[in-house]
Design a protein around this motif. Structure first.
Motif, PDB file in Angstrom:
ATOM      1  N   VAL A 187       9.412  33.867  58.239  1.00  0.00           N
ATOM      2  CA  VAL A 187       8.655  34.874  57.489  1.00  0.00           C
ATOM      3  C   VAL A 187       9.405  36.217  57.506  1.00  0.00           C
ATOM      4  CG1 VAL A 187       6.481  36.161  57.394  1.00  0.00           C
ATOM      5  CG2 VAL A 187       6.472  33.718  57.952  1.00  0.00           C
ATOM      6  N   CYS A 188       9.901  36.617  58.676  1.00  0.00           N
ATOM      7  CA  CYS A 188      10.643  37.887  58.770  1.00  0.00           C
ATOM      8  C   CYS A 188      11.847  37.860  57.842  1.00  0.00           C
ATOM      9  CB  CYS A 188      11.199  38.112  60.173  1.00  0.00           C
ATOM     10  SG  CYS A 188       9.982  38.419  61.397  1.00  0.00           S
ATOM     11  N   SER A 189      12.582  36.752  57.901  1.00  0.00           N
ATOM     12  CA  SER A 189      13.827  36.686  57.166  1.00  0.00           C
ATOM     13  C   SER A 189      13.580  36.703  55.660  1.00  0.00           C
ATOM     14  CB  SER A 189      14.550  35.405  57.571  1.00  0.00           C
ATOM     15  OG  SER A 189      15.852  35.435  57.121  1.00  0.00           O
ATOM     16  N   LEU A 190      12.546  35.968  55.228  1.00  0.00           N
ATOM     17  CA  LEU A 190      12.271  35.907  53.789  1.00  0.00           C
ATOM     18  C   LEU A 190      11.776  37.242  53.254  1.00  0.00           C
ATOM     19  CD1 LEU A 190      10.688  32.372  53.322  1.00  0.00           C
ATOM     20  CD2 LEU A 190      12.980  33.146  52.737  1.00  0.00           C
ATOM     21  N   SER A 191      11.282  38.102  54.139  1.00  0.00           N
ATOM     22  CA  SER A 191      10.783  39.374  53.624  1.00  0.00           C
ATOM     23  C   SER A 191      11.888  40.437  53.542  1.00  0.00           C
ATOM     24  CB  SER A 191       9.615  39.872  54.484  1.00  0.00           C
ATOM     25  OG  SER A 191      10.043  39.977  55.808  1.00  0.00           O
ATOM     26  N   LEU A 192      13.119  40.057  53.899  1.00  0.00           N
ATOM     27  CA  LEU A 192      14.212  41.032  53.776  1.00  0.00           C
ATOM     28  C   LEU A 192      14.627  41.179  52.317  1.00  0.00           C
ATOM     29  CD1 LEU A 192      16.465  39.935  56.783  1.00  0.00           C
ATOM     30  CD2 LEU A 192      15.244  42.102  56.543  1.00  0.00           C
ATOM     31  N   PRO A 193      15.060  42.383  51.921  1.00  0.00           N
ATOM     32  CA  PRO A 193      15.516  42.542  50.537  1.00  0.00           C
ATOM     33  C   PRO A 193      16.771  41.700  50.304  1.00  0.00           C
ATOM     34  CG  PRO A 193      15.958  44.523  51.852  1.00  0.00           C
ATOM     35  CD  PRO A 193      15.144  43.617  52.705  1.00  0.00           C
ATOM     36  N   ALA A 195      16.821  38.491  50.002  1.00  0.00           N
ATOM     37  CA  ALA A 195      16.677  37.165  50.599  1.00  0.00           C
ATOM     38  C   ALA A 195      16.786  36.049  49.552  1.00  0.00           C
ATOM     39  CB  ALA A 195      15.335  37.071  51.316  1.00  0.00           C
ATOM     40  N   SER A 274      21.128  39.157  52.815  1.00  0.00           N
ATOM     41  CA  SER A 274      20.497  40.460  52.627  1.00  0.00           C
ATOM     42  C   SER A 274      21.467  41.607  52.963  1.00  0.00           C
ATOM     43  CB  SER A 274      19.238  40.573  53.499  1.00  0.00           C
ATOM     44  OG  SER A 274      19.602  40.786  54.844  1.00  0.00           O
TER      45      SER A 274
END
Ligand code: PFF
Length: 452
Positions: A187-193, A195, A274
């Protein structure tokens, strides 16, 4: 030999979590992502999944049934089922592979511990130049050795406590924790710009990247990641209860193992994409060099988050690695214990000592022993090549031939159906995979590589 009062796992969930614990490890979170990065993303994943279905799962079930039927460690199981035949060498090769893998695996295990400690202390993210950080660390003459040894000790302590109290208990705590952490990280990783580019890389196949070498990589990775081909799961299955459903267990383990590998991709690639300028094609340095850059750069404005992300990631690696090192250790410990009548403690001390010596040699091959090469490879690379690319697939091929061609079909059926109590509709197909698909498939990938 197989004694009547052998230890058993206590529950079905314990069986699945311990076996999945063996399978899920550095192979999923370190090796799979860097191979995916080097070998073309989604196309590699597709080839990998085919190898899992056609080679990995059938061989895993075969290992399970050999272990449970013989109720012996892999070094002796073939002597129980095929006394006086050369098949025993398949088991012996497995014990040898356990020593060799634990030797070099312990080195990377030590790295994960160092990175966890450095992340926790906060020293890590201040480093800035992570290539230098990594190179300085791995080539240092004593730090990687100390961390490798600490990891071996941790493994030793768990194995000495026994199958139920040590291995099963730890797996029941560590595996759910691991699954939770990886989901949070996705979840953290997918929310990075940015991604989305990472997702495209993972989901859009480029078939032009598939070569003979990629097939060999995918096949080796399948055996390595699923812990099959060397009798690790055969040894675990010798502790299975009579009512465990072997097919279902293999299916669950394969599903968990593949999901964690793909989820690790979902953590790593969106994060790497990202940050402009970082390459996914970083080889073994992907999670030790590229990823720290992400933790540092992607979270520049919010260092607290970078701290939490990196700490969680390396704790995840430690958990995954530990459940695998205990399974490798158990293969060798069970063999020495049952074959030579050593107490479990004494057997474990021998295994820890031998693997520590191998580990020191492999650890130093990044520094002072870097000049020692065989066939152009350092001792570390050689151990990886010999085991993951040769011994495990070869072992897998022999295990499928043993079960498909040699072993009495009645025994195979009895084990797979638990004496007729389970309905297994695909039994004929399973035998077909074992007799033809797995051995011919594995052999042809080998031959293709040899004649290149
Ligand atoms: N399956 C482990 C991983 O993916 O890291 C490595 C491994 C463990 C290989 C046990 C072989 C084995 F017998």
């Amino acid at each position: 030999m197989a004694t009547s009062e052998r230890a058993n796992f206590g529950s079905k969930i314990g069986i699945i979590l311990a076996s999945a614990g063996s399978a899920v490890g550095l192979g999923n979170i370190w090796r799979f992502p860097y191979l995916t990065g080097e070998d073309g993303g989604a196309a590699f994943i597709l080839v990998y999944v085919c190898c899992v279905l056609f080679f990995g799962v059938p061989v895993m079930v075969a290992e399970f049934l050999i272990g449970r039927r013989s109720r012996a460690n892999t070094g002796q199981a073939y002597d129980v089922l095929a006394p006086g035949t050369p098949w025993k060498w398949v088991g012996m090769m497995g014990v040898l592979a356990a020593f060799l893998i634990l030797g070099y695996y312990g080195v990377v295990a030590g790295w994960t511990l160092e990175y966890t400690v450095a992340s926790a202390s906060g020293a890590f993210l201040g480093a800035k130049d992570f290539t230098a950080y990594f190179n300085d660390f791995v080539s240092n003459p004593w730090r990687p050795v100390v961390y490798m040894f600490l990891f071996m000790l941790l493994t030793h302590v768990i194995v000495v406590r026994g199958v139920k109290e040590g291995i099963e208990r730890c797996s029941k705590v560590m595996m759910p924790l691991l699954l939770l952490i990886i989901c949070v990280l996705v979840v953290c990783s997918l929310s990075l710009p940015g991604a989305a580019d990472g997702l495209t890389f993972l989901l859009k196949p480029d078939f032009s990247k598939i070569t003979g070498e990629v097939l060999l990589d995918a096949m080796g990775q399948t055996f390595f990641s699923m812990s099959v081909g060397m009798g690790c799961l055969c040894t675990y299955a010798s502790y299975f209860t009579k009512d465990a459903n072997l097919m279902k267990t293999a299916g669950s383990v394969a599903l968990i193992d593949t999901s964690v590998a793909v989820l690790a991709g979902f953590v790593i690639f969106p994060a790497v994409f990202s940050v402009p300028g970082l390459s996914v094609d970083a080889g073994p340095g992907l999670v030790f060099v590229t990823l720290p850059n992400v933790f540092h750069l992607a979270f520049e404005g919010m260092p607290g988050l970078g701290y939490v992300f990196s700490l969680m990631f390396y704790v995840l690696l430690v958990l995954a690695t530990l459940t695998s090192t205990i399974s490798l250790h158990e293969v060798a410990t069970a063999y020495l214990h049952e074959r030579f009548g050593f107490s479990r403690r004494k057997a474990a001390i021998w295994v820890t000592s031998i693997c520590t010596v191998l580990g020191v040699l492999c650890a130093l091959s990044f520094g002072v022993l870097n000049g020692v090469r065989l066939g152009g490879m350092t001792l570390f690379d050689l151990s990886d090549f010999l085991t993951a690319k040769l011994m495990l697939p070869l072992g897998g091929m022999f295990i499928s031939i043993f079960t498909g061609w040699y072993l009495d079909r009645r025994i195979v059926r009895e084990e797979v159906t638990n004496g007729g109590r389970l309905r297994i509709p695909f039994f004929g197909f399973y035998i077909f995979l074992l007799k033809y698909v797995a051995p011919i498939g594995i052999a042809s990938i080998f031959i293709n590589e040899l004649i290149r």
